[in-house]
Scaffold this motif. Structure first.
Motif, PDB file in Angstrom:
ATOM      1  N   ILE A  37      -7.647 -48.101   3.238  1.00 39.02           N
ATOM      2  CA  ILE A  37      -8.457 -48.019   4.460  1.00 39.02           C
ATOM      3  C   ILE A  37      -9.365 -46.816   4.337  1.00 39.02           C
ATOM      4  N   LEU A  38     -10.631 -47.084   4.183  1.00 38.10           N
ATOM      5  CA  LEU A  38     -11.596 -45.992   4.134  1.00 38.10           C
ATOM      6  C   LEU A  38     -11.888 -45.573   5.562  1.00 38.10           C
ATOM      7  N   ALA A  39     -11.416 -44.406   5.921  1.00 37.09           N
ATOM      8  CA  ALA A  39     -11.595 -43.907   7.276  1.00 37.09           C
ATOM      9  C   ALA A  39     -12.142 -42.489   7.203  1.00 37.09           C
ATOM     10  N   PRO A  40     -13.450 -42.364   6.950  1.00 44.20           N
ATOM     11  CA  PRO A  40     -14.009 -41.026   6.788  1.00 44.20           C
ATOM     12  C   PRO A  40     -13.923 -40.177   8.049  1.00 44.20           C
ATOM     13  N   MET A  41     -13.744 -40.820   9.221  1.00 47.54           N
ATOM     14  CA  MET A  41     -13.668 -40.045  10.451  1.00 47.54           C
ATOM     15  C   MET A  41     -12.273 -39.474  10.679  1.00 47.54           C
ATOM     16  N   PHE A  42     -11.296 -39.859   9.836  1.00 48.33           N
ATOM     17  CA  PHE A  42      -9.936 -39.358   9.988  1.00 48.33           C
ATOM     18  C   PHE A  42      -9.806 -37.975   9.362  1.00 48.33           C
ATOM     19  N   TYR A  78       6.614 -52.104   3.527  1.00 44.92           N
ATOM     20  CA  TYR A  78       6.646 -52.482   4.938  1.00 44.92           C
ATOM     21  C   TYR A  78       6.071 -51.354   5.787  1.00 44.92           C
ATOM     22  N   LEU A  79       6.414 -50.117   5.461  1.00 45.15           N
ATOM     23  CA  LEU A  79       5.889 -48.956   6.163  1.00 45.15           C
ATOM     24  C   LEU A  79       4.371 -48.865   6.005  1.00 45.15           C
ATOM     25  N   VAL A  80       3.872 -49.146   4.818  1.00 51.12           N
ATOM     26  CA  VAL A  80       2.421 -49.116   4.579  1.00 51.12           C
ATOM     27  C   VAL A  80       1.719 -50.182   5.404  1.00 51.12           C
ATOM     28  N   GLU A  81       2.296 -51.367   5.487  1.00 57.16           N
ATOM     29  CA  GLU A  81       1.695 -52.431   6.302  1.00 57.16           C
ATOM     30  C   GLU A  81       1.642 -52.024   7.773  1.00 57.16           C
ATOM     31  N   ILE A  82       2.714 -51.418   8.247  1.00 54.24           N
ATOM     32  CA  ILE A  82       2.722 -50.921   9.624  1.00 54.24           C
ATOM     33  C   ILE A  82       1.638 -49.854   9.782  1.00 54.24           C
ATOM     34  N   GLY A  83       1.538 -48.964   8.803  1.00 57.67           N
ATOM     35  CA  GLY A  83       0.546 -47.897   8.828  1.00 57.67           C
ATOM     36  C   GLY A  83      -0.873 -48.426   8.842  1.00 57.67           C
ATOM     37  N   LYS A  84      -1.130 -49.501   8.096  1.00 60.43           N
ATOM     38  CA  LYS A  84      -2.471 -50.100   8.107  1.00 60.43           C
ATOM     39  C   LYS A  84      -2.835 -50.561   9.506  1.00 60.43           C
ATOM     40  N   GLY A  85      -1.889 -51.162  10.181  1.00 63.59           N
ATOM     41  CA  GLY A  85      -2.151 -51.609  11.551  1.00 63.59           C
ATOM     42  C   GLY A  85      -2.436 -50.440  12.488  1.00 63.59           C
ATOM     43  N   HIS A  86      -1.627 -49.389  12.382  1.00 64.43           N
ATOM     44  CA  HIS A  86      -1.841 -48.207  13.231  1.00 64.43           C
ATOM     45  C   HIS A  86      -3.188 -47.547  12.921  1.00 64.43           C
ATOM     46  N   ALA A  87      -3.536 -47.449  11.641  1.00 59.17           N
ATOM     47  CA  ALA A  87      -4.797 -46.804  11.252  1.00 59.17           C
ATOM     48  C   ALA A  87      -5.990 -47.609  11.764  1.00 59.17           C
ATOM     49  N   LYS A  88      -5.914 -48.926  11.638  1.00 57.56           N
ATOM     50  CA  LYS A  88      -7.020 -49.764  12.119  1.00 57.56           C
ATOM     51  C   LYS A  88      -7.170 -49.653  13.633  1.00 57.56           C
ATOM     52  N   LYS A  93     -10.259 -47.450  18.237  1.00 60.85           N
ATOM     53  CA  LYS A  93     -10.350 -46.604  19.428  1.00 60.85           C
ATOM     54  C   LYS A  93     -11.381 -45.501  19.239  1.00 60.85           C
ATOM     55  N   MET A  94     -11.436 -44.929  18.043  1.00 57.78           N
ATOM     56  CA  MET A  94     -12.410 -43.862  17.773  1.00 57.78           C
ATOM     57  C   MET A  94     -13.834 -44.404  17.845  1.00 57.78           C
ATOM     58  N   ARG A  95     -14.046 -45.602  17.314  1.00 56.26           N
ATOM     59  CA  ARG A  95     -15.383 -46.217  17.370  1.00 56.26           C
ATOM     60  C   ARG A  95     -15.797 -46.494  18.810  1.00 56.26           C
ATOM     61  N   GLN A  96     -14.863 -47.028  19.597  1.00 60.24           N
ATOM     62  CA  GLN A  96     -15.168 -47.304  21.000  1.00 60.24           C
ATOM     63  C   GLN A  96     -15.503 -46.028  21.740  1.00 60.24           C
ATOM     64  N   LEU A  97     -14.768 -44.967  21.458  1.00 61.04           N
ATOM     65  CA  LEU A  97     -15.036 -43.688  22.098  1.00 61.04           C
ATOM     66  C   LEU A  97     -16.408 -43.169  21.677  1.00 61.04           C
ATOM     67  N   GLU A  99     -19.003 -44.920  20.662  1.00 61.00           N
ATOM     68  CA  GLU A  99     -20.042 -45.742  21.280  1.00 61.00           C
ATOM     69  C   GLU A  99     -20.198 -45.375  22.757  1.00 61.00           C
ATOM     70  N   HIS A 100     -19.097 -45.119  23.422  1.00 58.91           N
ATOM     71  CA  HIS A 100     -19.141 -44.740  24.835  1.00 58.91           C
ATOM     72  C   HIS A 100     -19.867 -43.405  25.001  1.00 58.91           C
ATOM     73  N   GLU A 101     -19.583 -42.443  24.117  1.00 58.76           N
ATOM     74  CA  GLU A 101     -20.256 -41.143  24.173  1.00 58.76           C
ATOM     75  C   GLU A 101     -21.750 -41.289  23.923  1.00 58.76           C
ATOM     76  N   LYS A 102     -22.124 -42.143  22.974  1.00 53.97           N
ATOM     77  CA  LYS A 102     -23.544 -42.364  22.679  1.00 53.97           C
ATOM     78  C   LYS A 102     -24.264 -42.945  23.892  1.00 53.97           C
ATOM     79  N   GLU A 103     -23.602 -43.875  24.581  1.00 56.13           N
ATOM     80  CA  GLU A 103     -24.199 -44.461  25.785  1.00 56.13           C
ATOM     81  C   GLU A 103     -24.393 -43.407  26.862  1.00 56.13           C
ATOM     82  N   LYS A 104     -23.403 -42.537  27.039  1.00 50.67           N
ATOM     83  CA  LYS A 104     -23.518 -41.474  28.038  1.00 50.67           C
ATOM     84  C   LYS A 104     -24.688 -40.550  27.712  1.00 50.67           C
ATOM     85  N   ILE A 105     -24.821 -40.183  26.451  1.00 51.34           N
ATOM     86  CA  ILE A 105     -25.908 -39.299  26.043  1.00 51.34           C
ATOM     87  C   ILE A 105     -27.254 -39.969  26.265  1.00 51.34           C
ATOM     88  N   ALA A 106     -27.362 -41.240  25.896  1.00 54.67           N
ATOM     89  CA  ALA A 106     -28.618 -41.969  26.078  1.00 54.67           C
ATOM     90  C   ALA A 106     -28.975 -42.066  27.558  1.00 54.67           C
TER      91      ALA A 106
END
Length: 134
Positions: A37-42, A78-88, A93-97, A99-106
């Protein structure tokens, strides 16, 4: 320690199992998930949160009466599969946040630009204050 011993320890609420999983799986878990999972924002704290949430989920699932020792790859996979779900979920949630911040700024910039009574300095000050609040 075998997967069966870990499962038995989890059922017995043995604290040594938590420490064993944490010490044994942590580094490999991070490296595996960072590749999958490439998650550069993490940041490291985000990965640590994902790992701890994954362990707690694993322990809850193991305590479920329907759980049996995993065949292919064992508990770590099994732990990695669970972790993939949590990371996604965390990325979503981070993307939604974001996008919400960008809308507020705009919206704020639009309101400031439509107010002719504000000078350039007032607009900059208002924008700085807004960004600090966000």
């Amino acid at each position: 320690m075998t997967d069966a011993q870990i499962v038995k320890g989890i059922h017995e609420n043995d604290d040594r199992i938590w420490r064993y999983i944490y010490r044994t799986y942590r580094t490999h878990f991070f490296s595996t998930l960072r590749v999958k999972i490439l998650a550069p924002m993490f940041c490291n704290e985000d990965w640590e949160d994902v790992f701890e949430e994954s362990i707690l989920t694993l322990m809850r699932k193991v305590k479920d009466d329907t759980f049996s020792v995993v065949r292919n790859g064992g508990l770590f996979c099994y732990l990695v599969e669970i972790g993939k779900g949590h990371a996604k979920n965390k990325m979503r949630k981070m993307r939604q946040l974001n996008e919400h911040e960008k809308e507020k700024i705009a919206d704020n910039v639009h309101r400031e630009n439509s107010n002719p009574d504000l000078t350039t300095d007032d607009k900059q000050t208002a924008q700085d204050e807004f960004l600090e609040r966000v």
